[in-house]
Structure formats: structure tokens, C-alpha cells
Motif scaffolding. Structure first.
Motif, short mmCIF file in Angstrom:
data_model
loop_
_atom_site.label_atom_id
_atom_site.label_comp_id
_atom_site.label_asym_id
_atom_site.label_seq_id
_atom_site.Cartn_x
_atom_site.Cartn_y
_atom_site.Cartn_z
N LYS A 109 77.16 -96.23 52.75
CA LYS A 109 76.93 -95.43 51.89
C LYS A 109 75.52 -94.70 52.12
O LYS A 109 74.64 -95.23 52.21
CB LYS A 109 77.07 -95.58 50.28
N TYR A 110 75.72 -93.27 52.40
CA TYR A 110 74.53 -92.49 52.55
C TYR A 110 74.21 -91.61 51.38
O TYR A 110 75.11 -90.95 51.21
CB TYR A 110 74.78 -91.68 54.05
N GLN A 111 72.91 -91.89 50.79
CA GLN A 111 72.64 -90.77 49.86
C GLN A 111 71.03 -90.98 49.67
O GLN A 111 70.45 -91.76 49.56
CB GLN A 111 73.29 -91.39 48.36
N LEU A 112 70.67 -89.71 49.71
CA LEU A 112 69.05 -89.60 49.38
C LEU A 112 68.96 -89.60 47.99
O LEU A 112 69.73 -89.27 46.97
CB LEU A 112 68.86 -88.05 49.60
N PHE A 141 64.09 -97.22 54.39
CA PHE A 141 63.49 -96.03 53.89
C PHE A 141 61.87 -96.27 54.41
O PHE A 141 61.58 -97.53 54.71
CB PHE A 141 63.51 -95.88 52.34
N GLU A 142 61.35 -95.02 54.21
CA GLU A 142 59.78 -95.21 54.51
C GLU A 142 59.23 -94.00 53.71
O GLU A 142 59.64 -93.07 53.48
CB GLU A 142 59.55 -94.68 55.93
N PHE A 143 57.95 -94.23 52.97
CA PHE A 143 57.26 -93.28 52.17
C PHE A 143 56.08 -92.85 53.32
O PHE A 143 55.58 -93.56 53.94
CB PHE A 143 56.66 -93.95 50.97
N ASN A 191 44.31 -78.69 45.40
CA ASN A 191 44.94 -79.53 46.47
C ASN A 191 46.33 -79.74 46.04
O ASN A 191 46.63 -80.12 44.90
CB ASN A 191 43.99 -80.71 46.49
N THR A 192 47.20 -80.01 46.85
CA THR A 192 48.52 -80.29 46.61
C THR A 192 48.88 -81.60 47.48
O THR A 192 48.99 -81.80 48.52
CB THR A 192 49.70 -79.43 47.15
N PHE A 193 49.46 -82.52 46.65
CA PHE A 193 49.78 -83.99 47.25
C PHE A 193 51.35 -84.00 47.24
O PHE A 193 51.93 -83.63 46.19
CB PHE A 193 49.25 -85.00 46.50
N THR A 194 51.78 -84.40 48.47
CA THR A 194 53.39 -84.31 48.61
C THR A 194 53.78 -85.91 49.09
O THR A 194 52.94 -86.56 49.65
CB THR A 194 53.78 -83.41 49.68
N CYS A 195 54.57 -86.33 48.46
CA CYS A 195 55.42 -87.72 48.78
C CYS A 195 56.51 -87.33 49.65
O CYS A 195 57.42 -86.60 48.98
CB CYS A 195 55.71 -88.43 47.45
N GLU A 196 56.75 -87.67 50.66
CA GLU A 196 57.90 -87.68 51.65
C GLU A 196 58.70 -89.02 51.73
O GLU A 196 58.19 -89.76 52.20
CB GLU A 196 57.51 -87.28 52.99
N PHE A 197 59.94 -88.89 51.47
CA PHE A 197 60.83 -90.11 51.68
C PHE A 197 61.74 -89.79 52.78
O PHE A 197 62.45 -88.92 52.93
CB PHE A 197 61.56 -90.19 50.34
N GLN A 203 73.74 -89.25 60.81
CA GLN A 203 73.39 -88.64 62.09
C GLN A 203 71.92 -89.06 62.50
O GLN A 203 71.57 -88.62 63.45
CB GLN A 203 73.53 -87.09 61.90
N GLY A 204 71.33 -90.00 61.66
CA GLY A 204 69.96 -90.14 61.91
C GLY A 204 69.04 -90.09 60.65
O GLY A 204 69.55 -90.27 59.72
N PRO A 205 67.82 -90.27 60.88
CA PRO A 205 66.76 -90.12 59.59
C PRO A 205 67.10 -88.88 58.79
O PRO A 205 67.34 -87.73 59.25
CB PRO A 205 65.28 -90.08 60.50
N THR A 206 67.05 -89.06 57.47
CA THR A 206 66.99 -87.78 56.58
C THR A 206 65.90 -87.89 55.70
O THR A 206 65.29 -88.84 55.32
CB THR A 206 68.32 -87.99 55.77
#
Length: 456
Positions: A109-112, A141-143, A191-197, A203-206
């Protein structure tokens, strides 16, 4: 050894088995379980569907229980074939009938996730930010953290929490969090801090990301609480008397268009299908309600229900609990019909029903005219119950014209509804009429409300 048995042969029932998780190494272990067969003689064979036979498998001796046998076989297949979604076949040969089963790797199951960045602490020389990823699948996953779109590589503390698994209809969902500690001098409105998941897709990384700056209030818990005001409105005794049921109202006042859904759950977390859920229109502000119909017994016994408010900026929904507080055993009211008051200037008469010494405070006083519910020709109201030494008292009043009162054939009755009254109508009735009033000054009758009865 020769075993002679007169039991009727019974064919096996076959089930597929596969290891939990992805395993380690280059192989995956599969199993084939055969149950409820007799006699004990049984053989297994394995193969790749539309491919070669598999010979490196184990067949364990059958086990006898309740005159029937259970057997199992295991085989190791290459992880490469398993991940390539190849199918594997287990054949079971038995004198009472042959069976087989096909085993294929379940589709992932693929779900963000829902991703939110919050300020955990802003004290001293350091500021800690948290990134919550809720309900994603699969668990790979990776942060990654960024400051003003540049990747942060030094001077930070990045912690990943253990997996939090939740079973869903189509598979397992996971949640995780990452915490970033930066110098307080960096935590400014410039400053803007962004968390990327980064997760895994077909089809690959999302990817999904969420950002925060010091001057953004909506992503901070103390601000989010102010955006939504939740109030629980209880049903009344009047609701149960007139409608046969009551509605608990979850009223939500919205100060910004961000509430996603409002609904009711039972005390053990199950959504109530009979409740009326609300999904506010996008971009709209206002007040919304979710109705929960409950029976008199549910209300009387103080059953617990939970109103759930989902907000697009919250990691967890807001929960408001409704549970009627009873506070002690019910106490039956004393009911008196007081002598009428004549208002000479307006040519009206007021009849008063005095209800005293009852507990709890929920009471409903209705009025009958010749055993029929008083209609719009009459004015009536009940005062708010007043507490005195742990019990309550209230007045119900009916106002009518002097002409209506002096009709000798009319009987007026007040019906007091309270949960302490054990008769079928849960009411105590007191009656009075002009003719009987002139003779006795007051009439007190203790009886149930008749279904169809005309005062004589």
C-alpha cells in the motif's frame, strides 16, 4: 508398524503461510499448512507458477489431534523472485483428494503521510522543531531538514522515533517523527525551516514537505486551539417526553476555515453510524453542529460519547467527552397545584404547579386541558430549577382567559415528568377545575397520563 483404521478418509484443507516483514538475507521462507485430513499419508511438492519445480523444501511429520491430522511444509525462495511478484504453488497429494494453494507477495500500500512541523520549545539558546509524519505506507522513509531551501548538514540533532503501526482496511499505516535542534539565533522571522519526507511509491521515491517560520501562528498548538471552540449541548427531559429520544449536540464555532470533519464516537473509539456528521464547506466560517441521537436509558445511565473535531493543522483531532453527571440516586418530586390567581385588569387566570424536592435537576412540566395537550390558545412556561440543600424545586405556570377558566366542564392538569417516577409515562399529574375549585379550593390527584380519556 502397520496401522489399521476404519475411519472414513478426509481430504486436507490447505492454507498459505508467509513470513512477517521483509526478512533478512537473500531468501524468503514460505509455508503450506494442511489440516483436518486422514489417513496420515500425505506428500507435498513446490514449484514456481509457470516455472521450474522447487526441490529444496522441508516436510514435517503430521500431528494427530481429535482423530484428524495436521501437516506443514516449508520452502525457501529467492528474495529477488519474491520481490519480482512471482507466484509459488504448493501441491498436496492425499488419497481422499488433492489440494493446492498459490502464494504471491501482497501488493504494498502506497500512501504519503500528513506532515506537520511544530515548535516544540523555544527557550534559552536553542530552539527545537518537530516534524510529524502520520499514516504513511510502506514503512521505508527518510527525513530531511532544510533552512531557507538549503539542506542542513551540521549543528543539528535529528532523531527518528520508532515506528507506530496502525491497521487500516488496505494494509498497515505507519507514523514517525523527527526533531531538529537549532540555535535560537537562527529561529527568526527571516528564516524558514522545512521538513522533507521521502517515502516509497510505485514508481520510485515520493516526497512531501512542510515548513514553519517564527511568525506563523496557525501551526502552533496555542494558536490552533483558539481557532475552534467546541461546546456540548445536552438533551432535555422535554426532548425525551415529546420526541421519544434526545439529541446531544456538538457545536463547533470556527474562526478560520480549517475544520475538516466533525463526528461522534463511542467510548471505545468506534464511529457512530446513526449520528449526523458534519463536513464544513471549504473556505467557510461559521458554527456547525453534529447531532448524536440517544435513548432515555443511555442518557439516564450516563453513557460516555466523544465528539471528534478534525482540523487540517492538527496532528491529533480535538476530542470533547459527553457523559452526563448523575451525582446520586434520583429523588421523586412532590407536586402541588396551587390556588389560581385572577388578574382582574387583563381578565386572565394563572394556574401554578409547584414541583419540589426532586433530584436530579432535569424536569419537564407539561399542561393538559381535558386530558389533551394544551395548544396555542394557552400560554405556559416553567421556571429554571433552583437548588436547595441538594434537591431542586421549580414552578410550572399556565395562563388562560377568565372565560376559559370559568367553563365548569373543563379540567386543567399539570404533568410533571422526571426520571425518578417509575410508571410508564414517568409523570405525576395534578388536576383542577373551576367547579371543583369553588367546592374544595384545591384538587390533588396522583395518576398517570391517560392515553385516551375524557374528564367527566
Amino acid at each position: 508398524m502397520v496401522t489399521v483404521s476404519s475411519a472414513t478418509p478426509n481430504a486436507p484443507t490447505v492454507f498459505p503461510l508467509m513470513q512477517c516483514g521483509s526478512g533478512t538475507g537473500n531468501t524468503v521462507t514460505l509455508g503450506c499448512l494442511a489440516t483436518s485430513f486422514t489417513p496420515s499419508s500425505l506428500t507435498y511438492s513446490w514449484s514456481i507458477v509457470n516455472g521450474a519445480a522447487l526441490t529444496d523444501f522441508i516436510q514435517y511429520p503430521p500431528v494427530l489431534k481429535d482423530n484428524l491430522y495436521t501437516g506443514i511444509s516449508q520452502v525457501q525462495v529467492s528474495k529477488q523472485d519474491w520481490d519480482a511478484m512471482k507466484s509459488f504453488r504448493c501441491d498436496v497429494t492425499h488419497t481422499a483428494g488433492n489440494q493446492h494453494v498459490i502464494i504471491t507477495k501482497p501488493k504494498e500500500k502506497y500512501q504519503l503521510p500528513t506532515l506537520k512541523v511544530l515548535t516544540c520549545s523555544d527557550e534559552g539558546t536553542e530552539t527545537t522543531l518537530s516534524c510529524f509524519a502520520k499514516d504513511f505506507s510502506p514503512k521505508d522513509f527518510e527525513f530531511k531538514w532544510l533552512k531557507n531551501e538549503a539542506k542542513i548538514t551540521t549543528g543539528i540533532t535529528n532523531i527518528k522515533t520508532p515506528f507506530d503501526e496502525k491497521k487500516a482496511e488496505n494494509g498497515t499505516l505507519y507514523s514517525a517523527a523527527s526533531f531538529l535542534t537549532v540555535p535560537s539565533s537562527d529561529w527568526t522571522d527571516t528564516n524558514t525551516f522545512t521538513c522533507e519526507f521521502m517515502g516509497k511509491g510505485e514508481q520510485g521515491p515520493t516526497y512531501v514537505n512542510s515548513s514553519v517560520t517564527k511568525d506563523i501562528c496557525p501551526n502552533r498548538p496555542e494558536c490552533m486551539e483558539a481557532d475552534v471552540e467546541v461546546t456540548i449541548i445536552e438533551p432535555t427531559m422535554e426532548d425525551f417526553v415529546l420526541n421519544g429520544k434526545g439529541d446531544v449536540i456538538c457545536q463547533v464555532k470556527i474562526n478560520k476555515p480549517s475544520v475538516h470533519k466533525i463526528f461522534w464516537e463511542t467510548h471505545d473509539g468506534k464511529e457512530i453510524p446513526d449520528a449526523v456528521p458534519v463536513k464544513p464547506p471549504a473556505g467557510h466560517k461559521g458554527t456547525y453542529v453534529a447531532l448524536l441521537p440517544i435513548t432515555f436509558e443511555e442518557w439516564r445511565q450516563g453513557e460516555k460519547f466523544i465528539c471528534i473535531v478534525e482540523h487540517e493543522d492538527w496532528i491529533e483531532p480535538r476530542k470533547e467527552i459527553y457523559k452526563r453527571t448523575i451525582g446520586g440516586p434520583p429523588q421523586r418530586p412532590s407536586v402541588f397545584m396551587l390556588p389560581p390567581l385572577e388578574h382582574i385588569k387583563t381578565e386572565t387566570v394563572t394556574l401554578t404547579c409547584y414541583v419540589k424536592d426532586f433530584f436530579p435537576r432535569e424536569v419537564y412540566v407539561s399542561w393538559l386541558v381535558d386530558d389533551e395537550e394544551a395548544d396555542s390558545k394557552y400560554k405556559f412556561h416553567t421556571t429554571t430549577p433552583v437548588e436547595n440543600d441538594g434537591s431542586y424545586s421549580a414552578y410550572g405556570q399556565l395562563t388562560l382567559t377568565l372565560q376559559q377558566w370559568k367553563n365548569d366542564d373543563t379540567v386543567f392538569s399539570c404533568a410533571v415528568h422526571h426520571e425518578s417516577v417509575v410508571n410508564t409515562t414517568r409523570a405525576i399529574v395534578r388536576s383542577i377545575g373551576h367547579r371543583t375549585f369553588e367546592k374544595t379550593n384545591i384538587v390533588n390527584l396522583n395518576m398517570n397520563i391517560p392515553e385516551t380519556c375524557k374528564a367527566q
